[in-house]
Motif scaffolding. Structure first.
Motif, PDB file in Angstrom:
ATOM      1  N   LEU A 186      45.739  33.371  48.028  1.00  0.00           N
ATOM      2  CA  LEU A 186      45.541  34.741  48.166  1.00  0.00           C
ATOM      3  C   LEU A 186      44.543  34.947  46.889  1.00  0.00           C
ATOM      4  O   LEU A 186      44.566  34.618  45.582  1.00  0.00           O
ATOM      5  N   ALA A 187      43.219  35.584  47.336  1.00  0.00           N
ATOM      6  CA  ALA A 187      42.198  35.892  46.419  1.00  0.00           C
ATOM      7  C   ALA A 187      42.425  37.366  46.141  1.00  0.00           C
ATOM      8  O   ALA A 187      42.454  38.103  46.686  1.00  0.00           O
ATOM      9  N   THR A 188      42.304  37.571  44.492  1.00  0.00           N
ATOM     10  CA  THR A 188      41.989  38.890  44.283  1.00  0.00           C
ATOM     11  C   THR A 188      40.805  38.979  43.429  1.00  0.00           C
ATOM     12  O   THR A 188      40.429  38.043  42.637  1.00  0.00           O
ATOM     13  N   ASN A 189      40.080  40.022  43.326  1.00  0.00           N
ATOM     14  CA  ASN A 189      38.902  40.292  42.549  1.00  0.00           C
ATOM     15  C   ASN A 189      39.011  41.429  41.634  1.00  0.00           C
ATOM     16  O   ASN A 189      39.512  42.504  41.966  1.00  0.00           O
ATOM     17  N   GLU A 190      38.306  41.020  40.617  1.00  0.00           N
ATOM     18  CA  GLU A 190      38.110  41.887  39.361  1.00  0.00           C
ATOM     19  C   GLU A 190      36.513  42.277  39.234  1.00  0.00           C
ATOM     20  O   GLU A 190      35.825  41.461  39.162  1.00  0.00           O
ATOM     21  N   GLN A 218      31.677  40.034  38.764  1.00  0.00           N
ATOM     22  CA  GLN A 218      33.049  39.955  39.454  1.00  0.00           C
ATOM     23  C   GLN A 218      33.860  38.662  39.218  1.00  0.00           C
ATOM     24  O   GLN A 218      33.131  37.489  38.896  1.00  0.00           O
ATOM     25  N   LYS A 219      35.014  38.699  39.224  1.00  0.00           N
ATOM     26  CA  LYS A 219      35.877  37.350  39.051  1.00  0.00           C
ATOM     27  C   LYS A 219      36.824  37.477  40.139  1.00  0.00           C
ATOM     28  O   LYS A 219      37.700  38.433  40.223  1.00  0.00           O
ATOM     29  N   THR A 220      36.981  36.323  40.686  1.00  0.00           N
ATOM     30  CA  THR A 220      37.972  36.021  41.563  1.00  0.00           C
ATOM     31  C   THR A 220      38.838  35.197  41.201  1.00  0.00           C
ATOM     32  O   THR A 220      38.945  34.262  40.410  1.00  0.00           O
ATOM     33  N   TRP A 232      33.656  44.540  37.283  1.00  0.00           N
ATOM     34  CA  TRP A 232      33.129  45.740  35.956  1.00  0.00           C
ATOM     35  C   TRP A 232      31.756  45.222  35.963  1.00  0.00           C
ATOM     36  O   TRP A 232      30.768  44.714  36.204  1.00  0.00           O
ATOM     37  N   ARG A 233      31.359  46.546  35.275  1.00  0.00           N
ATOM     38  CA  ARG A 233      29.929  46.871  34.948  1.00  0.00           C
ATOM     39  C   ARG A 233      29.741  46.401  33.330  1.00  0.00           C
ATOM     40  O   ARG A 233      30.364  46.614  32.654  1.00  0.00           O
TER      41      ARG A 233
END
Length: 135
Positions: free
Chosen positions: A46-50, A67-69, A52-53
């Motif tokens: 399962l992939a979750t994404n973060e 973005q970080k997966t 931020w600017r």
């Protein structure tokens, strides 16, 4: 001063919490495995994404979006849920998973000890239309 039995009984009664909640997309169709001929388990990623600017400005529109997966290994042991997950979880589906984190070790093909982090799922909620197939 406490006796050993007083400390041991207080530890038995002490509550603790190991709880994980994930909302993401399935990375591949699940597989079902058995450990030593017993304890069947359904496994998928399962992939979750973060997101931020970045940038110096406090303005919302300024700065680049990064973005970080993070990939999570999901294991389902519970008999009813294990079978539903194997049959209906599909690559690309958006799902919500509740469970606990488990840290373990295993020996790879070259007899090297490896660390493994797994989410032991005890609840899965399907959020995407991809699961609406003929039953």
């Amino acid at each position: 001063c406490y006796s050993f039995s007083e400390i041991a009984s207080s530890l038995v009664l002490e509550r603790s919490l190991n709880r994980v909640q994930l909302l993401g997309r399935v990375g591949q169709d699940p597989v079902m495995r058995q450990v030593e001929g017993k304890n069947p388990v359904t496994i998928f990623s399962l992939a979750t994404n973060e997101m931020w600017r970045s940038g110096d400005s406090e303005e919302y529109q300024m700065g680049d979006v990064s973005q970080k997966t993070t990939w999570h290994r999901i294991s389902v042991f519970r008999p009813g849920l294990r079978d539903v997950a194997y049959q209906y979880v599909k690559k690309g589906a958006r799902i919500y998973v509740e469970g606990k984190v488990d840290y373990g070790e295993y020996m790879d093909k070259n007899n090297v000890r490896r660390q493994a982090t797994t989410i032991i799922a005890d609840n899965i909620i399907f959020l995407s239309d991809q699961t609406k197939e003929k039953v």
